[in-house]
Write an enzyme that holds these catalytic residues in place. Structure first.
Site, PDB file in Angstrom:
ATOM      1  N   SER A  41      45.163  40.410  42.663  1.00 41.49           N
ATOM      2  CA  SER A  41      44.412  40.009  43.846  1.00 41.49           C
ATOM      3  C   SER A  41      45.093  38.796  44.460  1.00 41.49           C
ATOM      4  O   SER A  41      46.295  38.567  44.232  1.00 41.49           O
ATOM      5  CB  SER A  41      42.958  39.697  43.457  1.00 41.49           C
ATOM      6  OG  SER A  41      42.159  39.546  44.602  1.00 41.49           O
ATOM      7  N   ASN A  42      44.392  38.006  45.225  1.00 38.28           N
ATOM      8  CA  ASN A  42      44.941  36.792  45.854  1.00 38.28           C
ATOM      9  C   ASN A  42      43.807  35.786  46.021  1.00 38.28           C
ATOM     10  O   ASN A  42      42.638  36.128  45.832  1.00 38.28           O
ATOM     11  CB  ASN A  42      45.616  37.159  47.186  1.00 38.28           C
ATOM     12  CG  ASN A  42      44.620  37.740  48.166  1.00 38.28           C
ATOM     13  OD1 ASN A  42      43.707  37.060  48.608  1.00 38.28           O
ATOM     14  ND2 ASN A  42      44.774  39.021  48.486  1.00 38.28           N
ATOM     15  N   PRO A  43      44.136  34.523  46.375  1.00 35.57           N
ATOM     16  CA  PRO A  43      43.094  33.481  46.365  1.00 35.57           C
ATOM     17  C   PRO A  43      42.187  33.429  47.600  1.00 35.57           C
ATOM     18  O   PRO A  43      41.450  32.455  47.774  1.00 35.57           O
ATOM     19  CB  PRO A  43      43.903  32.168  46.276  1.00 35.57           C
ATOM     20  CG  PRO A  43      45.333  32.536  46.340  1.00 35.57           C
ATOM     21  CD  PRO A  43      45.464  33.974  46.665  1.00 35.57           C
TER      22      PRO A  43
END
Ligand code: C5P
Length: 236
Positions: A41-43
């Protein structure tokens, strides 16, 4: 496409033009699982997309918000459609796009996903793990291919270098009307921040800088820009 520049746009007497628009907004990250409990995923926190949904609602628009996994309260009066993966986001956005006047794609869609998802949790064996990734189809590009000319498409571009050139390239490549670029390099990183600064770029040299200011303020300014551009196009 519009033949407009910033100083030729009609200015709204109030902050927003009295346009009743239906708006589809995507927000947050997506999760791409390689086993039932692990994902890439990503932040992204979804804050910008949720702020835009609230600002669009305040402008009198009807708002559908397709949200990846985030920890944010639902904005009042907004229809929220929770999704997890890019494929789910794509399906949901596709289902809502037809009746929308404006699409704002703030979601940080995962660019890759595991080619396969193991049905059972992978066991640790003290060895490394190699996961084969495949590209995720570009949601906004796919929607742009089926758009009507009266629909207005806005993308976001988080860039670490050559912010404006890269954003303009995305505007063209993805078939957008407007792109909101922000630098995510070093201390300027926008992920999770309460503040944001956007360089908004459109066709025929349209360029406006919004912020730096809180995401709520920048969101209201961006909704105002979109309202003015949509009104100008409708009047042309
Ligand atoms: O190419 P990049 O990910 O930087 O482009 C960002 C823009 O494209 C955002 O508006 C994002 O929501 C959208 N996007 C998309 N589908 C993807 C990746 C990005 O719609 N698979």
């Amino acid at each position: 496409m519009f033949g407009l520049t910033a100083n030729r746009l009609p200015q709204s007497p109030n902050r927003f033009l009295p346009l009743s628009l239906r708006c589809l907004i995507t927000a947050g990250p997506t999760r791409e699982f390689f086993d039932p409990v692990r994902f890439i995923s990503n932040p992204s926190t979804g804050k910008m997309g949720f702020a835009l949904a609230a600002a669009a609602k305040d402008a009198g628009w009807s708002v559908d918000l397709v949200a990846g996994p985030v920890s944010l309260p639902e904005p009042d009066g907004v229809m929220v459609y929770p999704v997890v993966t890019a494929a789910e986001m794509h399906r949901q956005a596709d289902a809502l796009f037809g009746p929308s006047d404006v699409l704002i794609m703030t979601a940080a869609v995962s660019d890759w996903r595991p080619k396969a998802t193991e049905p059972q949790k992978l066991k640790k064996d003290g060895q490394g793990l190699t996961i084969e990734l495949e590209p995720v189809p570009d949601i906004v590009s796919a929607l742009a291919e089926e758009r009507r000319t009266d629909q207005f498409l806005v993308g976001f571009a988080a860039e670490t270098e050559n912010v404006e050139a890269n954003a303009l390239d995305k505007l063209e490549r993805k078939g957008l009307d407007l792109i909101a670029a922000n630098s995510v390099a070093g201390h300027e990183g926008a992920f999770g921040s309460e503040q944001n600064k956007l360089i908004v770029l459109g066709r025929n040299g349209f360029r406006e800088v919004l912020g730096p200011a809180s995401k709520a303020v920048v969101a209201r300014q961006l909704i105002d820009v979109i309202a003015r551009l949509v009104a100008a196009r409708a009047a042309s």
